[in-house]
Scaffold this active site. Sequence first.
Site, PDB file in Angstrom:
ATOM      1  CG  ASP A 233      -2.034  -1.068   1.060  1.00  0.00           C
ATOM      2  OD1 ASP A 233      -2.817  -1.140   0.200  1.00  0.00           O
ATOM      3  OD2 ASP A 233      -1.816  -2.101   1.793  1.00  0.00           O
TER       4      ASP A 233
ATOM      5  CG  HIS B 285      -2.196   3.864  -1.826  1.00  0.00           C
ATOM      6  ND1 HIS B 285      -3.013   3.515  -2.575  1.00  0.00           N
ATOM      7  CD2 HIS B 285      -2.197   3.012  -0.752  1.00  0.00           C
ATOM      8  CE1 HIS B 285      -3.898   2.525  -2.099  1.00  0.00           C
ATOM      9  NE2 HIS B 285      -3.230   2.231  -0.874  1.00  0.00           N
TER      10      HIS B 285
ATOM     11  CG  ASP C 230      -3.518  -1.068  -3.665  1.00  0.00           C
ATOM     12  OD1 ASP C 230      -3.844  -1.017  -4.750  1.00  0.00           O
ATOM     13  OD2 ASP C 230      -4.236  -0.880  -2.533  1.00  0.00           O
TER      14      ASP C 230
ATOM     15  CG  ASN D  98      -8.055  -2.212  -3.518  1.00  0.00           C
ATOM     16  OD1 ASN D  98      -6.955  -2.470  -3.057  1.00  0.00           O
ATOM     17  ND2 ASN D  98      -8.922  -1.372  -3.088  1.00  0.00           N
ATOM     18  CG  HIS D  99      -6.348   1.798  -4.782  1.00  0.00           C
ATOM     19  ND1 HIS D  99      -6.790   3.195  -4.765  1.00  0.00           N
ATOM     20  CD2 HIS D  99      -6.713   1.213  -3.605  1.00  0.00           C
ATOM     21  CE1 HIS D  99      -7.457   3.596  -3.707  1.00  0.00           C
ATOM     22  NE2 HIS D  99      -7.658   2.240  -3.100  1.00  0.00           N
TER      23      HIS D  99
ATOM     24  CG  HIS E 103      -3.813  -5.703  -2.074  1.00  0.00           C
ATOM     25  ND1 HIS E 103      -2.912  -4.989  -1.567  1.00  0.00           N
ATOM     26  CD2 HIS E 103      -4.976  -5.215  -2.495  1.00  0.00           C
ATOM     27  CE1 HIS E 103      -3.337  -3.671  -1.489  1.00  0.00           C
ATOM     28  NE2 HIS E 103      -4.578  -3.710  -1.722  1.00  0.00           N
TER      29      HIS E 103
ATOM     30  CG  HIS F 161      -7.378  -4.644   0.906  1.00  0.00           C
ATOM     31  ND1 HIS F 161      -7.453  -3.610   0.125  1.00  0.00           N
ATOM     32  CD2 HIS F 161      -8.393  -5.167   1.279  1.00  0.00           C
ATOM     33  CE1 HIS F 161      -8.754  -3.386  -0.144  1.00  0.00           C
ATOM     34  NE2 HIS F 161      -9.345  -4.404   0.399  1.00  0.00           N
TER      35      HIS F 161
ATOM     36  CG  HIS G 145      -4.504   1.644   4.116  1.00  0.00           C
ATOM     37  ND1 HIS G 145      -5.164   2.564   3.559  1.00  0.00           N
ATOM     38  CD2 HIS G 145      -4.281   0.534   3.380  1.00  0.00           C
ATOM     39  CE1 HIS G 145      -5.366   2.194   2.156  1.00  0.00           C
ATOM     40  NE2 HIS G 145      -4.687   1.187   2.057  1.00  0.00           N
TER      41      HIS G 145
END
Length: 413
Positions: A8, A10, A49, A84-85, A172, A206, A208
């Site tokens: 994650d 991002h 992610d 998923n992102h 994830h 996934h 956070h």
Amino acid sequence: MKFAHLADVHLGYEQFNKPQRAEEFANTFKKALEMCVKESVDFIIIAGDLFNSSRPSPGTIKTAIKLLQIPKENNIPVFAIEGNHDRTQRGPSVLHLLEDLGLLYVIGLRQERVENEYLTSERVGNYWLVKGVYDNLEIHGMKYMSSAWFEANLNFFKGIFRPDEDAILVLHQGIRDITEKVFPSYSAELKLSDLPRGYLYYALGHVHKRFETNYGDSPVVYPGSLERWDFGDYAKRLVWNGVTFREEVGSDKGFYIVEDFTPRFVNIKVRDFIDVVIKGDSEREIKKAVKASLPHIPRNSYVRFNIKWRKPFDVEWIKEIVNAEYLRIHTAIIKDEKSMNGESVDIKSFFTEQEWKVIDLASSDEFESYIEKIVDILSGYEKKEEREKKESKIRKFERPKNPGDLTAWLRGG
């Protein structure tokens, strides 16, 4: 053997429409990679992610290329899955572009066979299961999949992930047993018992907030996001009790160094998110609480005031007295309970657990950030409803009392 477990990241997330936050997400990733080099890890796992979007901007891709040169120049392979992102519904993702540039290795189900120094492939039906390889260790995994997918393919999932030798599993996904403790509003696609057995380490992404547990004798680990992604992932929460504030400490941010399959958390200092929760019956009480919170708020922090009141009033004055880098004010009327025929009724009782989760996420300040989760919850819920309708139709037909007399059964006899 020593490896790093991140998730994650991002990259490219301009949180609250602030380009400065995208820079901070990138700088924190850079710090993590530099720490990995300093720790002399053998390889790095990114459990989904890496990007905040499946269509990152050219500038974000350029940043990723620059940062991933850090492990490449130090001969540290990076194994990654799509979250998923940053997953795509079909075709290659931006992660495959980075793989073509020699910056990372994408593991999971793929259309094409891949064989090189760090990847090997196994035929699985119409797909190839591409696995990471480092010395005598295999690294298995796949991209994020929805609740509906797991509902239809759980046996397939368990069937393809059966380690014959030492192996790590990278996923994830939300694990219900864990999300209920850490992030109740998170959607979960699996139970802990759904995980395939036999792996030495389960590298998850996934969720956070960081979390560790065991599955059998093997660690199951969420490192959490490198940066704080929303106010639910606060550094500190201040809850007003009518007299003073009760302080709740949030989770640290960072990643894991795993040596001989024993995880050790490495902390990274990031910007503080402060969540201030005030519930009051009068304007006077709420003003008193806001002023009492000021000594607890660092100058460079991001702050959210969550105010619940009986009657609304102007709150613009809060912006004038709170000295923070970013301030958000969320207000709501106190209406947890409704009266019905003179009796107090919990409003949640009118909704299923899934419906209430959607309502909770949709009413959040960070609604746009939760769209993916809401879609996943609803898609899984629709699938369940459809299945229950089919089962209901099947249950309406009973077997005839005399199986040989089909005509009597059809007449209702």
